[in-house]
Design a protein around this motif. Structure first.
Motif, PDB file in Angstrom:
ATOM      1  N   ARG A   1      -3.517   6.669  -1.127  1.00 43.72           N
ATOM      2  CA  ARG A   1      -2.206   6.695  -0.785  1.00 43.72           C
ATOM      3  C   ARG A   1      -1.921   6.047  -2.498  1.00 43.72           C
ATOM      4  O   ARG A   1      -0.513   6.324  -3.168  1.00 43.72           O
ATOM      5  CB  ARG A   1      -1.386   6.483   0.579  1.00 43.72           C
TER       6      ARG A   1
ATOM      7  N   LEU B   1      -6.507   1.750  -1.810  1.00 45.24           N
ATOM      8  CA  LEU B   1      -6.665   3.038  -0.482  1.00 45.24           C
ATOM      9  C   LEU B   1      -6.038   4.392  -1.725  1.00 45.24           C
ATOM     10  O   LEU B   1      -5.219   4.493  -2.037  1.00 45.24           O
ATOM     11  CB  LEU B   1      -5.018   3.061   0.582  1.00 45.24           C
TER      12      LEU B   1
ATOM     13  N   LEU C   1      10.784   6.872  -3.579  1.00 41.65           N
ATOM     14  CA  LEU C   1      10.177   7.292  -2.780  1.00 41.65           C
ATOM     15  C   LEU C   1       9.426   6.658  -1.988  1.00 41.65           C
ATOM     16  O   LEU C   1       8.764   6.977  -0.843  1.00 41.65           O
ATOM     17  CB  LEU C   1       8.566   7.341  -3.995  1.00 41.65           C
ATOM     18  N   ALA C   2      10.381   5.211  -1.635  1.00 43.68           N
ATOM     19  CA  ALA C   2      10.334   4.506  -0.391  1.00 43.68           C
ATOM     20  C   ALA C   2      10.533   5.005   1.079  1.00 43.68           C
ATOM     21  O   ALA C   2      10.613   4.972   1.996  1.00 43.68           O
ATOM     22  CB  ALA C   2      10.442   3.048  -0.929  1.00 43.68           C
TER      23      ALA C   2
ATOM     24  N   ILE D   1      -1.141   7.644  -6.329  1.00 41.58           N
ATOM     25  CA  ILE D   1       0.214   7.866  -7.287  1.00 41.58           C
ATOM     26  C   ILE D   1       1.039   7.213  -7.876  1.00 41.58           C
ATOM     27  O   ILE D   1       1.539   7.389  -8.734  1.00 41.58           O
ATOM     28  CB  ILE D   1       0.582   8.769  -6.145  1.00 41.58           C
TER      29      ILE D   1
ATOM     30  N   LYS E   1       2.483  -2.514   9.289  1.00 41.95           N
ATOM     31  CA  LYS E   1       2.483  -3.602   8.893  1.00 41.95           C
ATOM     32  C   LYS E   1       3.359  -4.474   9.249  1.00 41.95           C
ATOM     33  O   LYS E   1       5.001  -4.231   8.826  1.00 41.95           O
ATOM     34  CB  LYS E   1       1.804  -4.823   6.947  1.00 41.95           C
TER      35      LYS E   1
ATOM     36  N   ASP F   1       0.593  11.147   0.377  1.00 38.59           N
ATOM     37  CA  ASP F   1       1.195   9.862  -0.865  1.00 38.59           C
ATOM     38  C   ASP F   1       1.947  10.130   0.233  1.00 38.59           C
ATOM     39  O   ASP F   1       2.573   8.289  -0.531  1.00 38.59           O
ATOM     40  CB  ASP F   1       1.599  10.550  -2.148  1.00 38.59           C
TER      41      ASP F   1
ATOM     42  N   GLU G   1       1.203  -1.415  -0.250  1.00 37.91           N
ATOM     43  CA  GLU G   1      -0.111   0.027  -0.281  1.00 37.91           C
ATOM     44  C   GLU G   1       1.207   1.647   0.609  1.00 37.91           C
ATOM     45  O   GLU G   1       0.065   2.465   0.488  1.00 37.91           O
ATOM     46  CB  GLU G   1      -0.796  -0.322   0.956  1.00 37.91           C
ATOM     47  N   GLY G   2       2.049   1.199  -0.439  1.00 38.79           N
ATOM     48  CA  GLY G   2       2.598   2.401  -0.426  1.00 38.79           C
ATOM     49  C   GLY G   2       4.313   2.451  -1.388  1.00 38.79           C
ATOM     50  O   GLY G   2       4.642   0.966  -2.132  1.00 38.79           O
ATOM     51  N   HIS G   3       4.829   3.364  -0.980  1.00 42.70           N
ATOM     52  CA  HIS G   3       6.278   2.716  -2.420  1.00 42.70           C
ATOM     53  C   HIS G   3       7.362   2.229  -1.529  1.00 42.70           C
ATOM     54  O   HIS G   3       7.690   0.714  -1.738  1.00 42.70           O
ATOM     55  CB  HIS G   3       6.802   4.030  -2.312  1.00 42.70           C
TER      56      HIS G   3
ATOM     57  N   GLU H   1       9.239   8.085   2.600  1.00 40.57           N
ATOM     58  CA  GLU H   1       7.587   7.268   3.275  1.00 40.57           C
ATOM     59  C   GLU H   1       8.130   6.813   4.667  1.00 40.57           C
ATOM     60  O   GLU H   1       7.539   7.297   6.056  1.00 40.57           O
ATOM     61  CB  GLU H   1       7.092   6.043   2.812  1.00 40.57           C
TER      62      GLU H   1
END
Lengths: 245, 245, 245, 245, 245, 245
Positions: free
Chosen positions: E122, E120, F86-87, E125, F235, F228, E48-50, F90
Motif C-alpha cells: 500500500r 508494504l 488521501l489520508a 502508491i 498502530k 491503497d 505505512e499510508g497517507h 483511508e
C-alpha cells in the motif's frame, strides 16, 4: 416534462441494450428525475470500433437535437467510447456526459488506480485514447477485454456476464487496482452485484453519468456555450443528414 | 486506373475548396500518380467545429468505401482536423493520411518546434487535441487563428490569404518556431510562396499527405489490418447511412 | 548529379552493412532518385551504445558536409539511434532524416501502436529516449532485443535474421501492436518478407527515410535554416576534427 | 593523486573559460578534494548548437578516458548542454555529472519552479530537451537568452555579466519562479553574488556538479556498470578518433 | 553547534529506527558535519499510508521548527514518502531534503532507469506519486514491495533484510534497471553491502539526503524564501498544535 | 440522522467561512440531504500554503473520524488545496471529495479548457500540483491570483469579491477558456451570479463536491477499502494527536 428530465442515448440500434441501459439509468436516477431512453432509428446494432463509432456519433447528434427540442435538461451518451461527445456538446445547452468519462471520473475519486474490463480487444484502443484525452492514463492500472462481442451481453446465456465477473476478480487479484470500471453500456446492471462480491467499487458509467447530469443541472451548470463548445456555426447540412439542420 | 492512384477527399461539400485541394495535391504528386479529388455528395460546406467534423466523417467514410471499390491505392483526408481518420483506416487497406497529421509529422522533421496558423479560434482546440494524440504537444511553439471562417479562403478577395501571411510573419518573429503548419486545406496553395517569403518551411498538409501515401504504397505498406484497425466487424448499418454497408 | 540525389550514410565503418543499407535504399527509391551510399572513413564498426553513437555522430557530420559539397539534395542517417541527427541538420540545407525517426513516424500512420525489435538489450534505452523525444512513447506497445550484436546480422549465417523473425512473430501474438519497427539498419532488407509473412506492416527505416527525403525535397522543403537549426555559428574547429571546418 | 580527485572538463577549447570553470569548481570543492580542470586539445572554442556539441562530446570522451587512466574519482562535464553525458558514463566507472543536470536537480530541491538564463537563443532548445529528458519540464517556469555568444562572457567588458544580472532580475519579477539556473559554464562565478542580490537561489551548475560527484563518491556510488551504461562493447575505433580506443 | 549541523528527522516515533537512520546518516556525513538525529515526541510508530503520513508531517514540522531555533543548517526528512516536505520547506531557511527525493535524484544520475524496493504494497502508491511529482516516472523501471510492515526491519530477525536482498536480486535480473532505490529509512544501512553484492548502485536515501544538504549549504544555497516557499503567512495556530506557532 | 447526511468540513477555524461554505453546500444539496458543516476545534484560521495545509489536514482527519462515528454517509473537504484528501479517504468508508477536485472534474465535463481564479499567488503552486495529480494540466488554460489573503473574502467589504469578478471577466476575455473554477471555499457563494454574468460556467467546488458525494452514495459507491485506501494499519498514535486513535 418532469422537473428534471435526462435523455439517455444508447448510440446503437439494439433495443435490448437500450432497455438494459434504461434500467440502469432509472435505478440510478433520483425519484424526481425522468429518464427518456432512446436509440437512433438508424445506425449500427453494436459499436466495436472507430467506424462503428463514427456512424453512431450521427445517431447521437440526431437524438441530442431531438432531446433539446423536447426540452430535456441533459443528455447521456451510453456507449463506452463516448462517441460524438464533443460534437454533441456543441448541439446541447444542458450537460452531455459520456459513460466512459463518467465512470472514469468517479473511479479516480474512490480509488487511487482503477482497471477497465471491456468486450472486444479492438475496443481497448478506444479506452486508451479516452484515458489520455481525459487525463487519466496514470490512474489506470490495466485494461482487460473478455474477447466477446458487445451483443453477447444480450444473448440471454449469461456467459458474457460470467466472463466479466471472472475478469473483474482477476483484475482485483493482479492489477493493484482499487476499483474497476465496466467498459460497456451493456454491463450496466452488473455493477452493484460485483461491487458487493468483490468488496470494492465496480463502476457502471450509465448510473454515474445520470448522477453527474443531475448534479450539473442542479448546480445551474450546463455545457459552456462560450468558446470552443458554442453552438455550431450556422451552415446548411445537405443530403441524408439534413435532418440534423 | 493509373499505376498509383490516390483519392484526395475534401470532407466538406464546397466545390471550390475541392479544387484548391486538388490543385495542391496534383502539384505535389509524382508524375506517375493519379489524383482523384472528391468530396461527399452530402454534408457541410465547411468544417469549423466538432459537430461539423462528425458529419464530415461520414462523408469521408462514404468516399473511402467508394475509393476502395474503385481500386485506389491510398486516401488523403484533406481537412485539418483529420475527421474520421481512424474510422477510415478501418475501412481501407491502403494508407489513409490526414493533412494535419501529415503536416505535423513533416514539421517535426525539418524544425525543432513549429507553430500552427488556422482559421477560427474555435478550431484551435481540435488542433490541440491532435497534437496530444499524435504526440507533438511539446513540438508545437504556438497556435494562431486568423479569426475568419474557412470559406473566407474561397471568397476571391485574398483577404484571408493576406491574414494568413501576416500571422505567419508574426509567428516567425515571436514564437521561437522553425516552421509553420498551415491549418486548413483551403490554405494548401499558399505554402510554397510563404516558404520562400519567410525563408523557412511553411507546410501544407495536402501535399505532405499525398507524398506520405505515395511513400507508404511504394514501400509496400498499407493500413495495418491486424488488430485495432482491422476491417470493421460485420454488422448491418440501417437507415440513411446504409450506403456505408 | 541526378535530378534527385540522396546521400545515405551508414554511420559505422562496416562495408557489408553499408551495402545492405544501400540495397534497401535503392529498392525504396524512385527510379529517378540516385542513392549515394557512404560510410565514414573512420569510426566504429558497429554502434551499440552511447559512446559508439558519439563517435559515429562525427562520421555523420563529416559525410553530411561532404554530401552538401557534392550537391546532394538530402541525407539519411542509417543507424537506428539516429546519431548526430540535430547536429547534422545544422550542417545541411536539405532534409536530414534518421531511420528510427522515419520508421516510427510511418508506424504511427499505419497502426495505433507499434513494437520495436532491435539487437542488444543495451540499445533499448536509446530507442526509449527517441520515443520520448519524438513524442511516440504512448504509441509504442513494447520493445524487444534479440540479444545478438549488430554485426551478427552480417555474419552470413542467417541466425540473427531468424531471431528477428521469431521475435516479430512473438510481438504480434503478445504485444497488442499493429505494426513492428525493425530497430537496426542491418535489418533493412527483411521488412518486405516479414510484412508478407505476418500480414501486418513490418517497417524498415532505411526505405522509410529515403521516401521521406524524396517527399520533402519534392515539396520544396528542407531543414529549417531559421532559428534552432540554422548553420552553426562560425568558429574554428581544431585538431583531428578540423576537416569539419 | 589526492584522496578525492575530480576531473572538471570544459568541453570547449577556450582556456579563459576553463579557468573560470576551474575557479568555480575549486570554490565549491571540499578542502580535501583536488580539482583537475581540463579541456580538449582539439575541438571548438565555444558550444552554441548541436554540431558544436557533437564535436565537443568527442573532447569529453577523450578527457574522461584520460581521467580514468589517471585514476580520478569522478568527472564533471562543464557545458550547460551536458554534451556526451551518457557516452561519458559508459567510459567511466566513477560518477559523471553534467552541469545542466546538476543545477536543475539542485533547483528542484530548493524551489518549486525555476527559470533558466542562458546565452544565445538557439541554445534554448538544448535546455528544453534536457528538461524533458531529466523530467523537469513542469518544474521550469521560463527560459531566457541574453542573446550574446558564449565568449562574450570572457571578453572582460562585463557586458554579458550585466545582461545576465538584469535577466535574472526580470525573471524573478515576472516568471513566478523561486530559483534561477545559470545556463552556461562561463557564468559559474556569478552565482553567489546574484544569490545575494536577488535574495533567492541562483544556481551555477559547476559548483553543483562538483558537490554531487563528491557526494556520490563518498557514498560509494559510481556510474552503474550493470546494463545500459556498462563499458562499451569492445570494438576497434579507426582514424582520427583512434586515440579513444 | 558544529560548523555544519544537519538535523535528521525520523518522522515516526520508533527509537530503534531513529538509531538506524542516525547510523546511516553519520556514516555518510563528512567528518566536520554534526548529525542531530531526532524523532517527534508524538505521532505514529511507523508510516505505512497517507493517514500515517499526515500525522507524521506534523512531527516533521515540530522538529524543523525546533531545529531552526537550534541553528541547524539543514534538515533531512528520513521517511521514504517525504512527508511534509513542502510544508517543512516553508518553515526552514536552510535546505530540507526528503530521502525518497534524494535517492531518486541520485539514481537518475548513475543509471538510466532504476527500480524501487519498499515495504508494504500500500505504500507503492506513495512512491508512484512522488515519481510523478519529481518528474521521474519515466526513469523508474519497476516498483516492488516485500510485503512486510516497516517495523519488521527492526525486529532483529533479519527476515525483512533478507527479503529486501532477494527482491533487489530479482529486480536486477528482471527489470532492466541499472540501480535500485531502497524505499524505507529502515533499510538505510543495507545499501553499501547490497551495492557490493549486486555490483550495481543500491541507493539509500538517508545518506544521499545528508550529502545533498551538505552540498547545498556549502554552495551557499538554502530553501528559496522568495515566492511559493516563503515563510508561512503569520497566523495564530490554536489547540494541540499551538506549539507550532 | 437523515437518509443522506454529508459532513462538510471547513479545514480552517474561521467560523464565518464555515458558514459561507455551509450556505453553498445547503444550496446545492438535494432536499433530502442533511449537511453537517464543521470545522476543526483547533488549527489555522486560513490556509495559504503548504504548512497551513499540513496543520489543516489533521483537523480534517479529526473531523472525518468524528463524522464516521456519527454515521455520516460522506465527507467534503472544503478547502481548495484538498488538504489531507488521501489520508481522509483511508479513515472513511463513504466517499471523501475535495472541492478543488470536484470543481476541476466538473469543469472538464462542461468545457474543453478552464481557468482557475484563486487568492494569494503562493497558493497557485498547490493548484498546479493538484492539476498534475488529477490529470488535468492540459485542461487548464491559465491560473490567476487576486493577490488578497483568504480572509479578505470574509471582511464584509466586498472588495475581494469584486476582484474575483474582474479576474473572471479578464480570464474569459484572454485565456481561451470555456469555464472558470473558483479557487477558494470562501468564494463558494459567488458562482451562480458569475455564471449568469459571464454567460459561461463559473464553478464552485463546494456545491460540486456535495453533488458528487450524493451521487456516489446513491450509486452504492464509497471509498475503496481494497488496497491503497484501506483503513490505516492499526498502530498507537501518541501525544497531542492521540484523539485520532
Amino acid at each position: 416534462m418532469s422537473s428534471l428530465c435526462i435523455q439517455v442515448i444508447n448510440p446503437n440500434t439494439t433495443q435490448a441494450m437500450t432497455e438494459t441501459i434504461a434500467r440502469a439509468a432509472r435505478e440510478a436516477a433520483s425519484p424526481a428525475t425522468e429518464i427518456i431512453a432512446v436509440s437512433p432509428t438508424q445506425g449500427v446494432p453494436s459499436i466495436e470500433g472507430h467506424a462503428d463509432e463514427a456512424i453512431a456519433a450521427l445517431g447521437v447528434l440526431e437524438q441530442v437535437k431531438r432531446g433539446r427540442e423536447q426540452g430535456v435538461h441533459g443528455h447521456v451518451i451510453a456507449c463506452f467510447g463516448d462517441p460524438g461527445l464533443l460534437a454533441a456538446r456543441e448541439l446541447a445547452s444542458g450537460p452531455v456526459i459520456g459513460i466512459a468519462e463518467a465512470a472514469m471520473h468517479m473511479a479516480t475519486m474512490v480509488a487511487t488506480r482503477f482497471s477497465v474490463v471491456t468486450t472486444l480487444p479492438r475496443t481497448l484502443i478506444i479506452a486508451r485514447h479516452l484515458l489520455q484525452q481525459y487525463g487519466f492514463t496514470h490512474h489506470c492500472a490495466a485494461l482487460h477485454a473478455i474477447d466477446l462481442p458487445v451483443l453477447a451481453l444480450e444473448d440471454g446465456s449469461g456467459l458474457a456476464q460470467e466472463k466479466v465477473r471472472s475478469r473483474c476478480l482477476q483484475a482485483q487479484r493482479e492489477d493493484g487496482c482499487g476499483a474497476i470500471v465496466l467498459g460497456c453500456g451493456g454491463m450496466a446492471t452488473l455493477a452493484r452485484d460485483l461491487t458487493r462480491e468483490l468488496g470494492m467499487p465496480v463502476i457502471d458509467g450509465v448510473g454515474a453519468a445520470v448522477k453527474i447530469v443531475e448534479s450539473l443541472v442542479s448546480l445551474g451548470l450546463g455545457t459552456s456555450k462560450y468558446g470552443d463548445l458554442a453552438f455550431p456555426c450556422e451552415k446548411k447540412i445537405t443530403g441524408a443528414l439534413q435532418h440534423l439542420n
